[in-house]
Design a protein around this motif. Structure first.
Motif, PDB file in Angstrom:
ATOM      1  N   SER A  48       0.656  -1.066  -0.053  1.00  0.00           N
ATOM      2  CA  SER A  48       0.369  -0.059   0.335  1.00  0.00           C
ATOM      3  C   SER A  48       0.666   1.047  -0.479  1.00  0.00           C
ATOM      4  O   SER A  48       1.764   1.434   0.114  1.00  0.00           O
ATOM      5  CB  SER A  48      -1.020   0.354   1.380  1.00  0.00           C
ATOM      6  OG  SER A  48      -1.830  -0.655   1.741  1.00  0.00           O
ATOM      7  N   SER A  49       0.655   2.232  -0.138  1.00  0.00           N
ATOM      8  CA  SER A  49       0.402   3.751  -0.279  1.00  0.00           C
ATOM      9  C   SER A  49       0.611   4.385   0.966  1.00  0.00           C
ATOM     10  O   SER A  49      -0.918   4.180   1.523  1.00  0.00           O
ATOM     11  CB  SER A  49       0.458   4.302  -1.289  1.00  0.00           C
ATOM     12  OG  SER A  49       1.083   4.128  -3.090  1.00  0.00           O
ATOM     13  N   LEU A  50       1.145   5.189   1.485  1.00  0.00           N
ATOM     14  CA  LEU A  50       0.567   5.694   2.571  1.00  0.00           C
ATOM     15  C   LEU A  50       0.659   7.707   2.329  1.00  0.00           C
ATOM     16  O   LEU A  50       1.701   8.033   1.750  1.00  0.00           O
ATOM     17  CB  LEU A  50       1.695   5.591   3.733  1.00  0.00           C
ATOM     18  CG  LEU A  50       1.547   3.481   4.802  1.00  0.00           C
ATOM     19  CD1 LEU A  50       2.875   4.099   5.925  1.00  0.00           C
ATOM     20  CD2 LEU A  50       0.204   3.710   4.833  1.00  0.00           C
ATOM     21  N   LEU A  51      -0.415   7.708   3.546  1.00  0.00           N
ATOM     22  CA  LEU A  51      -0.365   9.560   2.438  1.00  0.00           C
ATOM     23  C   LEU A  51      -0.548   9.974   4.389  1.00  0.00           C
ATOM     24  O   LEU A  51      -1.731   9.771   4.688  1.00  0.00           O
ATOM     25  CB  LEU A  51      -1.627  10.244   1.644  1.00  0.00           C
ATOM     26  CG  LEU A  51      -1.477   9.182   0.391  1.00  0.00           C
ATOM     27  CD1 LEU A  51      -2.962   9.748  -0.437  1.00  0.00           C
ATOM     28  CD2 LEU A  51      -0.875   9.851   0.319  1.00  0.00           C
ATOM     29  N   ALA A  52       0.546  10.847   4.651  1.00  0.00           N
ATOM     30  CA  ALA A  52       0.436  11.524   5.906  1.00  0.00           C
ATOM     31  C   ALA A  52      -0.360  12.713   5.833  1.00  0.00           C
ATOM     32  O   ALA A  52       0.851  13.471   4.992  1.00  0.00           O
ATOM     33  CB  ALA A  52       1.358  11.178   6.532  1.00  0.00           C
ATOM     34  N   ASP A  53      -1.304  12.884   6.095  1.00  0.00           N
ATOM     35  CA  ASP A  53      -1.621  14.778   5.936  1.00  0.00           C
ATOM     36  C   ASP A  53      -1.964  15.183   4.580  1.00  0.00           C
ATOM     37  O   ASP A  53      -1.431  16.584   4.109  1.00  0.00           O
ATOM     38  CB  ASP A  53      -0.677  15.363   6.797  1.00  0.00           C
ATOM     39  CG  ASP A  53      -1.758  15.801   8.235  1.00  0.00           C
ATOM     40  OD1 ASP A  53      -3.006  15.042   8.498  1.00  0.00           O
ATOM     41  OD2 ASP A  53      -0.703  15.994   8.998  1.00  0.00           O
ATOM     42  N   GLY A  54      -2.289  13.315   3.896  1.00  0.00           N
ATOM     43  CA  GLY A  54      -2.221  14.442   2.002  1.00  0.00           C
ATOM     44  C   GLY A  54      -0.389  13.683   1.661  1.00  0.00           C
ATOM     45  O   GLY A  54      -0.935  14.447   0.669  1.00  0.00           O
ATOM     46  N   VAL A  55       0.321  13.891   1.777  1.00  0.00           N
ATOM     47  CA  VAL A  55       1.359  13.557   1.556  1.00  0.00           C
ATOM     48  C   VAL A  55       2.157  12.267   1.416  1.00  0.00           C
ATOM     49  O   VAL A  55       2.099  11.557   2.715  1.00  0.00           O
ATOM     50  CB  VAL A  55       2.227  14.725   1.845  1.00  0.00           C
ATOM     51  CG1 VAL A  55       3.894  14.358   1.485  1.00  0.00           C
ATOM     52  CG2 VAL A  55       2.540  16.256   1.958  1.00  0.00           C
ATOM     53  N   ARG A  56       2.441  11.521  -0.038  1.00  0.00           N
ATOM     54  CA  ARG A  56       2.902  10.508   0.042  1.00  0.00           C
ATOM     55  C   ARG A  56       4.029  10.113   1.230  1.00  0.00           C
ATOM     56  O   ARG A  56       5.276  11.087   0.755  1.00  0.00           O
ATOM     57  CB  ARG A  56       3.210  10.111  -1.353  1.00  0.00           C
ATOM     58  CG  ARG A  56       3.694   8.053  -0.804  1.00  0.00           C
ATOM     59  CD  ARG A  56       3.191   8.266  -3.218  1.00  0.00           C
ATOM     60  NE  ARG A  56       3.695   6.817  -2.574  1.00  0.00           N
ATOM     61  CZ  ARG A  56       4.248   5.922  -3.611  1.00  0.00           C
ATOM     62  NH1 ARG A  56       5.417   6.257  -3.841  1.00  0.00           N
ATOM     63  NH2 ARG A  56       4.775   4.602  -3.390  1.00  0.00           N
ATOM     64  N   ILE A  57       4.404   8.964   1.999  1.00  0.00           N
ATOM     65  CA  ILE A  57       5.165   8.757   2.342  1.00  0.00           C
ATOM     66  C   ILE A  57       6.213   7.872   2.218  1.00  0.00           C
ATOM     67  O   ILE A  57       5.676   7.365   1.322  1.00  0.00           O
ATOM     68  CB  ILE A  57       4.848   7.930   4.015  1.00  0.00           C
ATOM     69  CG1 ILE A  57       4.146   8.880   4.772  1.00  0.00           C
ATOM     70  CG2 ILE A  57       6.119   7.233   4.410  1.00  0.00           C
ATOM     71  CD1 ILE A  57       4.038   8.504   6.043  1.00  0.00           C
ATOM     72  N   THR A  58       7.788   8.235   1.867  1.00  0.00           N
ATOM     73  CA  THR A  58       7.981   7.845   0.832  1.00  0.00           C
ATOM     74  C   THR A  58       9.981   7.101   1.371  1.00  0.00           C
ATOM     75  O   THR A  58      10.088   5.664   1.118  1.00  0.00           O
ATOM     76  CB  THR A  58       9.094   8.869  -0.643  1.00  0.00           C
ATOM     77  OG1 THR A  58       9.935   9.571   0.416  1.00  0.00           O
ATOM     78  CG2 THR A  58       8.181   9.143  -1.190  1.00  0.00           C
TER      79      THR A  58
END
Length: 79
Positions: A48-58
């Motif tokens: 999965s992709s994770l978005l922290a407050d709308g910003v992708r975690i890389t």
């Protein structure tokens, strides 16, 4: 922090959302904690992709200290 699960992540989690205290965690630690509690979710989190407050975690070392919402987005059909 509010964690929102979408599509297959919601199915694996058994919920659309949950709240956790992740103030002293990084993204990798949170993923490990969630996976440890739910083996089906662990498999989904791996892809999965994770978005922290709308910003992708890389990076798994990304701090979640100031994050209020985390979205878990598994791969969708066609991409």
């Amino acid at each position: 922090m509010l964690i929102r699960y979408f599509a297959g992540a919601a199915e694996a989690a058994g919920a659309q959302s949950t709240h956790v205290d992740a103030s002293d965690m990084d993204a990798g630690a949170l993923v490990q904690m969630l996976g440890r509690e739910n083996p089906a979710l662990e498999q989904v989190l791996k892809v999965s992709s994770l978005l922290a407050d709308g910003v992708r975690i890389t990076s798994p070392s990304t701090s979640l200290t100031e994050v209020t919402q985390l979205d878990v987005l598994p791969p969708f059909a066609g991409g």
